[in-house]
Design a protein around this motif. Structure first.
Motif, PDB file in Angstrom:
ATOM      1  N   UNK A 462       0.848  -1.186   0.000  1.00  0.00           N
ATOM      2  CA  UNK A 462       0.000   0.000   0.000  1.00  0.00           C
ATOM      3  C   UNK A 462       0.890   1.245   0.000  1.00  0.00           C
ATOM      4  N   UNK A 463       0.374   2.346  -0.516  1.00  0.00           N
ATOM      5  CA  UNK A 463       1.064   3.633  -0.459  1.00  0.00           C
ATOM      6  C   UNK A 463       0.136   4.619   0.247  1.00  0.00           C
ATOM      7  N   UNK A 464       0.598   5.174   1.369  1.00  0.00           N
ATOM      8  CA  UNK A 464      -0.222   6.119   2.140  1.00  0.00           C
ATOM      9  C   UNK A 464       0.376   7.520   2.077  1.00  0.00           C
ATOM     10  N   UNK A 465      -0.454   8.500   2.433  1.00  0.00           N
ATOM     11  CA  UNK A 465      -0.020   9.899   2.491  1.00  0.00           C
ATOM     12  C   UNK A 465      -0.429  10.462   3.852  1.00  0.00           C
ATOM     13  N   UNK A 466       0.051   9.822   4.905  1.00  0.00           N
ATOM     14  CA  UNK A 466      -0.348  10.154   6.275  1.00  0.00           C
ATOM     15  C   UNK A 466       0.598  11.200   6.865  1.00  0.00           C
ATOM     16  N   UNK A 467       0.195  12.475   6.781  1.00  0.00           N
ATOM     17  CA  UNK A 467       1.079  13.534   7.284  1.00  0.00           C
ATOM     18  C   UNK A 467       1.002  13.720   8.799  1.00  0.00           C
ATOM     19  N   UNK A 468       0.237  12.865   9.472  1.00  0.00           N
ATOM     20  CA  UNK A 468       0.241  12.884  10.946  1.00  0.00           C
ATOM     21  C   UNK A 468       1.245  11.878  11.497  1.00  0.00           C
ATOM     22  N   UNK A 469       1.813  11.065  10.622  1.00  0.00           N
ATOM     23  CA  UNK A 469       2.797  10.059  11.036  1.00  0.00           C
ATOM     24  C   UNK A 469       4.200  10.485  10.666  1.00  0.00           C
ATOM     25  N   UNK A 470       5.180  10.009  11.435  1.00  0.00           N
ATOM     26  CA  UNK A 470       6.580  10.360  11.160  1.00  0.00           C
ATOM     27  C   UNK A 470       7.346   9.185  10.552  1.00  0.00           C
ATOM     28  N   UNK A 471       6.628   8.139  10.153  1.00  0.00           N
ATOM     29  CA  UNK A 471       7.268   6.961   9.576  1.00  0.00           C
ATOM     30  C   UNK A 471       7.307   7.068   8.049  1.00  0.00           C
ATOM     31  N   UNK A 472       8.287   6.410   7.439  1.00  0.00           N
ATOM     32  CA  UNK A 472       8.439   6.420   5.979  1.00  0.00           C
ATOM     33  C   UNK A 472       7.994   5.102   5.360  1.00  0.00           C
ATOM     34  N   UNK A 473       8.152   4.014   6.096  1.00  0.00           N
ATOM     35  CA  UNK A 473       7.739   2.693   5.612  1.00  0.00           C
ATOM     36  C   UNK A 473       7.469   1.802   6.810  1.00  0.00           C
ATOM     37  N   UNK A 474       6.621   0.781   6.603  1.00  0.00           N
ATOM     38  CA  UNK A 474       6.352  -0.142   7.704  1.00  0.00           C
ATOM     39  C   UNK A 474       5.958  -1.507   7.158  1.00  0.00           C
ATOM     40  N   UNK A 475       6.162  -2.511   7.972  1.00  0.00           N
ATOM     41  CA  UNK A 475       5.733  -3.871   7.651  1.00  0.00           C
ATOM     42  C   UNK A 475       5.558  -4.634   8.958  1.00  0.00           C
ATOM     43  N   UNK A 476       4.883  -5.756   8.882  1.00  0.00           N
ATOM     44  CA  UNK A 476       4.636  -6.578  10.073  1.00  0.00           C
ATOM     45  C   UNK A 476       5.534  -7.800  10.044  1.00  0.00           C
ATOM     46  N   UNK A 477       6.318  -7.967  11.119  1.00  0.00           N
ATOM     47  CA  UNK A 477       7.196  -9.143  11.166  1.00  0.00           C
ATOM     48  C   UNK A 477       6.409 -10.353  11.646  1.00  0.00           C
ATOM     49  N   UNK A 478       6.901 -11.547  11.319  1.00  0.00           N
ATOM     50  CA  UNK A 478       6.099 -12.758  11.541  1.00  0.00           C
ATOM     51  C   UNK A 478       6.258 -13.390  12.918  1.00  0.00           C
ATOM     52  N   UNK A 479       7.255 -12.979  13.690  1.00  0.00           N
ATOM     53  CA  UNK A 479       7.505 -13.642  14.978  1.00  0.00           C
ATOM     54  C   UNK A 479       6.485 -13.218  16.038  1.00  0.00           C
ATOM     55  N   UNK A 480       6.452 -11.925  16.341  1.00  0.00           N
ATOM     56  CA  UNK A 480       5.546 -11.422  17.375  1.00  0.00           C
ATOM     57  C   UNK A 480       4.387 -10.621  16.804  1.00  0.00           C
ATOM     58  N   UNK A 481       4.371 -10.480  15.454  1.00  0.00           N
ATOM     59  CA  UNK A 481       3.308  -9.698  14.835  1.00  0.00           C
ATOM     60  C   UNK A 481       3.481  -8.206  15.040  1.00  0.00           C
ATOM     61  N   UNK A 482       4.688  -7.782  15.443  1.00  0.00           N
ATOM     62  CA  UNK A 482       4.940  -6.358  15.658  1.00  0.00           C
ATOM     63  C   UNK A 482       5.175  -5.646  14.334  1.00  0.00           C
ATOM     64  N   UNK A 483       4.888  -4.355  14.324  1.00  0.00           N
ATOM     65  CA  UNK A 483       5.140  -3.558  13.128  1.00  0.00           C
ATOM     66  C   UNK A 483       6.523  -2.930  13.227  1.00  0.00           C
ATOM     67  N   UNK A 484       7.263  -3.035  12.124  1.00  0.00           N
ATOM     68  CA  UNK A 484       8.585  -2.418  12.030  1.00  0.00           C
ATOM     69  C   UNK A 484       8.446  -1.145  11.200  1.00  0.00           C
ATOM     70  N   UNK A 485       9.117  -0.088  11.655  1.00  0.00           N
ATOM     71  CA  UNK A 485       8.998   1.196  10.978  1.00  0.00           C
ATOM     72  C   UNK A 485      10.358   1.722  10.523  1.00  0.00           C
ATOM     73  N   UNK A 486      10.371   2.363   9.378  1.00  0.00           N
ATOM     74  CA  UNK A 486      11.539   3.130   8.949  1.00  0.00           C
ATOM     75  C   UNK A 486      11.258   4.568   9.360  1.00  0.00           C
ATOM     76  N   UNK A 487      12.127   5.113  10.193  1.00  0.00           N
ATOM     77  CA  UNK A 487      11.939   6.464  10.722  1.00  0.00           C
ATOM     78  C   UNK A 487      13.145   7.326  10.344  1.00  0.00           C
TER      79      UNK A 487
END
Length: 896
Positions: A462-487
């Motif tokens: 997906x491509x978002x345009x969320x100007x309330x967020x400070x992240x550049x990219x994100x994905x969900x890892x498979x171990x704990x289901x946590x989201x990883x962010x590029x900041x």
């Protein structure tokens, strides 16, 4: 006829057919006067000084059982590890001396210290040096320890902590009174400022421009903080001086753009180039195979890659010999083998892999180990070329354009696949971290910006345009289901905003701390169980820096905090000692023995009554309800703010009265002493690291080496003028008692070997350069000629040992020159001993953790400017970039 849970009175467990139900015990809503009185027995009525950790405690076996009298572990073998810190400063003499760790053999394990702030401990023998090389006397500052070094630091600091808390509570009242007095009154829709009616907008502007609300950079270094004596009024000048213009320009450059507003919109325009994916898997050579039951097996590429994950780390016994790690890996490995068509022998017959013990990864390990060694042995020129190519490929991802301004991106690389390790005793250790594909990644980018292209044949999730967020990219890892962010990187404006807000929130807490403490002390005696539990939890969080803790799922690590403490995590030792023993953040063991207020001890007895292992102590409290309660005192206040407030406030009080004089190393010791007190007062402690003894031995060798050099210089003086022995006394020239002939000969051999290695390395480097420039390399004959220097050194030492005389070295050697060198040597020895004393004091305290995460960096800047200590000595380059906002925004008069 079955009964529902509602039919069962609170405070009792459900019982069906004589069998106790699994439902956990629930405390009664109210605490009866009878119970309250009964629990007062053996509990001191008067309160004690604010608690400080009195023991880190021994490490225990998992088999030890917890009971009310004897503390035990909660089932973990992991020791309390020290947090990695960023190096503060390098010893000034480091580059002038050869590393003695290579010179003298030691039985200690080679361990890398995680706290580069600290210098290794020196033995008592080293401390009692010869008269001519005594280190400068350790001065007692206003925060210094008493002369009685046998008294534990915790005991000395109890009264100091109580005084700091009382002082802070008084200050809170004063601050609120001043703010109330300064608040403009509203009359007829207009605000009155200084007795005159002012339109609301104008009044708001006046308020906005107050010292508190200005961006920190606007508080010019030429101004004195509002907490200090106001500067004398000066006449207004109509024309700006050149210096004024330069100062304003500098302020504008370092103005904190995010300090003006706390709105939700973070950016208007945002452009970046996405993320960097790890390279594709390279198959193993055909002759390298996994073996099962002694026979080689064929695997699909995905299964072979996973086998490689385990095989490559056979040298990490801590992981591969862990039963949980093995079990989780084998479960995933079997599933992937099945998914990729199964395992086969060399003839194509199916191999049923069902017994982990029959797997042999040795050939895979040998291959990857040889590859590691091959890469290490690559010529320097080739290594540089590979690095340059990598840097060039990653260059487009290093920066983004955030509101037309170039900002550095943090970790723009997608994590490669591998085996999850976790920290401490994580229950998911060993599971396979799968490869992340572009289809799993969501990008955040400006609407008008060009969307980066995904790798060929793929598309973004997906491509978002969320100007309330400070992240550049994100994905969900498979171990704990946590989201990883590029900041953005730590030194970017946005990251600076996060740090600034964190410390300003803690700074704001000082206005309310008296009311909060007054209320929780009162509620600790409440009849309502929920109120008493909440008050006791806030007390523990405030006094002992416990984390609030969050609820965990069954498949998550059993990490806890204050609100989620269970029966087995707390042991009570009358009259008022509490032992905490549990897995804290990152599955790291938290063990602390503390002295608590008498009411708190009584409350914990009440909370534990009728409970058993697995039952929550604060069963009528959750982290969310606790934070909701705290936010009623101050907007955005949560439990974690107390850690930052207490550390920063304590450091501020210590620095306010500190008088630091002498050399830079002496001032650094004063700073570390203050930092250490913060760590102890706020219970930021750790167990002694396993490598402490080894580091101590290495530093002992290092100081001995300097003492030996000093002795040789003195012998050179006699070589130049034998009459000096009578003039200065025979004692001046004697061998230091720390040195003996056996050690000297070992040290000399190490020096000769080190000289030889330096010559060989330099020769090899020069040959590499010649080859890279397509010239003929030097012959071995040249190396032999160069090694003559090492042989001469060995011969010189041999002669000195025989004659007990040392010939003066260097051109134009004179008594004056050698005396000058002796003075420099004494300074180096003194400096190293100061660092050694620092190391001994810090062995149970992680200074880096306190300094980086909990102490407001502006306080470190204040120390730097107040005592003329270069900021480079206090903050590494990485930290200077991270805390640039702090370095550029305060002067020496700023107060927390």
């Amino acid at each position: 006829m079955s009964s529902s849970d509602d039919d069962v009175p609170l405070g009792h467990r459900r019982v069906a057919n004589g069998v106790k139900a699994e439902a956990p015990f629930k405390s009664a809503e109210k605490i009866s006067k009878t119970l309250d009185k009964a629990m007062s027995v053996s509990t001191p009525k008067s309160t004690v000084e604010p608690g400080i950790s009195i023991a880190n405690g021994p490490l225990r076996r998992t088999s030890d059982k917890m009971d009310i009298d004897k503390p035990a572990t909660n089932g973990t073998l992991s020791k309390r590890k020290s947090r990695g810190s960023i190096a503060n400063y390098k010893e000034e003499s480091e580059s002038e001396e050869a590393p003695l760790s290579k010179r003298h053999k030691t039985n200690a394990r080679k361990v890398v210290d995680s706290d580069s702030d600290d210098a290794p401990l020196v033995s008592k023998a080293i401390k009692s040096s010869s008269k001519s090389s005594k280190p400068p006397a350790i001065r007692q500052t206003s925060i210094g320890e008493s002369d009685d070094s046998d008294v534990p630091l915790e005991t000395k600091l109890k009264k100091q902590k109580a005084a700091i808390e009382r002082q802070s509570e008084k200050e809170a009242k004063i601050i609120r009174a001043k703010e109330k007095k300064a608040t403009p009154h509203i009359a007829n829709g207009k605000k009155q400022v200084n007795g005159t009616k002012t339109p609301a907008k104008k009044a708001a502007k006046v308020k906005d421009e107050s010292e508190d609300d200005k961006p920190l950079a606007k508080k010019s270094a030429s101004k004195v903080s509002k907490n200090t004596t106001p500067a004398k009024s000066v006449k207004k000048v109509s024309k700006k001086t050149e210096e004024d213009a330069e100062a304003e320009a500098e302020e504008e450059e370092y103005e904190l753009p995010w300090a003006k507003s706390d709105g939700t919109k973070k950016w208007t325009t945002l452009e970046h180039n996405g993320v960097v994916f790890p390279p594709p898997y390279e198959p193993l050579p055909k002759n390298v195979k996994l073996k099962y039951d002694g026979k080689s097996v064929q695997l699909g590429l995905e299964a072979e890659e996973v086998a490689g994950f385990f095989g490559a780390m056979l040298n990490s016994t801590h992981n591969v010999e862990n039963p949980t790690f093995q079990k989780n890996f084998f479960t995933d490995f079997k599933a992937i083998i099945k998914k990729t068509g199964g395992a086969k022998d060399k003839d194509g017959n199916k191999v049923d892999i069902k017994d982990f013990a029959k797997l042999n990864f040795q050939d895979i390990f040998n291959y990857y180990d040889s590859e590691r060694e091959r890469k290490k042995a690559l010529p320097t020129a080739e290594k540089k070329a590979l690095k340059a190519a990598k840097d060039e490929a990653e260059a487009p991802y290093l920066y983004c354009v955030w509101d037309e301004k170039k900002q550095k991106v943090g970790n723009f690389r997608v994590e490669p696949p591998g085996l999850f390790r976790g920290r401490g005793d994580h229950p998911k250790t060993g599971h396979v971290k799968t490869r992340v594909d572009p289809e799993q990644i969501t990008l955040n980018i400006g609407k008008e910006a060009k969307v980066p292209l995904p790798p060929a044949g793929h598309k973004w999730k997906e491509v978002k345009h969320d100007n309330t967020g400070t992240w550049l990219a994100m994905w969900q890892e498979n171990i704990n289901g946590n989201y990883k962010y590029v900041m953005l990187a730590a030194n970017s404006d946005v990251k600076g905003q996060s740090d600034y807000n964190k410390f300003e929130k803690a700074r704001e807490l000082k206005k309310h701390i008296d009311r909060i403490r007054l209320d929780y002390r009162k509620d600790m005696k409440s009849d309502l169980m929920s109120d008493r539990q909440r008050a006791t939890a806030v007390y523990l969080i405030d006094e002992f820096a416990l984390r609030a803790g969050n609820e965990k799922g069954e498949d998550e690590a059993d990490t806890v905090g204050c609100c989620s403490l269970k029966f087995e995590h707390v042991t009570l030792k009358p009259p008022n000692i509490v032992v905490f023993d549990f897995l804290g953040k990152d599955s790291i063991r938290f063990y602390n023995e503390v002295e608590v207020d008498g009411q708190a001890f009584k409350n914990l007895r009440i909370f534990k009554k009728n409970k058993t292992d697995g039952d929550e102590i604060f069963d009528r409290l959750t982290t969310s309800s606790l934070n909701k309660h705290l936010s009623s005192y101050m907007n955005g206040l949560t439990a974690k703010v107390f850690r930052t407030y207490n550390a920063s406030n304590t450091m501020s009080k210590l620095l306010r009265d500190l008088q630091s004089e002498g050399t830079i190393p002496e001032k650094m010791k004063d700073y570390n002493d203050a930092n250490r007190r913060v760590a102890v007062l706020c219970n930021h402690k750790r167990t002694v690291t396993a490598g402490h003894a080894g580091q101590m031995e290495k530093l002992e060798d290092k100081i001995k080496g300097l003492l030996y050099q000093k002795w040789r210089l003195k012998q050179m003086l006699l070589d130049l003028d034998s009459k000096l022995k009578k003039k200065r006394g025979a004692e001046f020239f004697e061998l230091p008692e720390e040195l003996d002939q056996e050690w000297i000969e070992e040290h000399q051999a190490a020096l000769v070997e080190e000289t030889r290695q330096k010559i060989e390395k330099k020769f090899a480097k020069e040959n590499e350069k010649l080859v890279a420039e397509k010239q003929k390399p030097m012959k071995d004959k040249e190396l032999k000629e160069r090694l003559a220097d090492a042989n001469e050194l060995a011969a010189k030492f041999k002669k000195e040992n025989k004659t007990r005389k040392v010939e003066a070295e260097g051109k134009g050697a004179s008594v004056e020159k050698i005396d000058g060198n002796l003075e420099k040597m004494e300074t180096r020895i003194a400096t190293m001993k100061l660092q050694a004393e620092d190391k001994e004091s810090n062995k149970e305290v992680a200074l880096g953790t306190s300094k980086i995460n909990y102490i407001d960096p502006r306080l470190t800047v204040v120390f730097s400017k107040k005592f003329n200590v270069p900021i480079e000595k206090l903050f590494s380059k990485t930290l200077r970039e991270k805390f640039e906002w702090a370095i550029k925004s305060v002067d020496e008069n700023w107060e927390f």
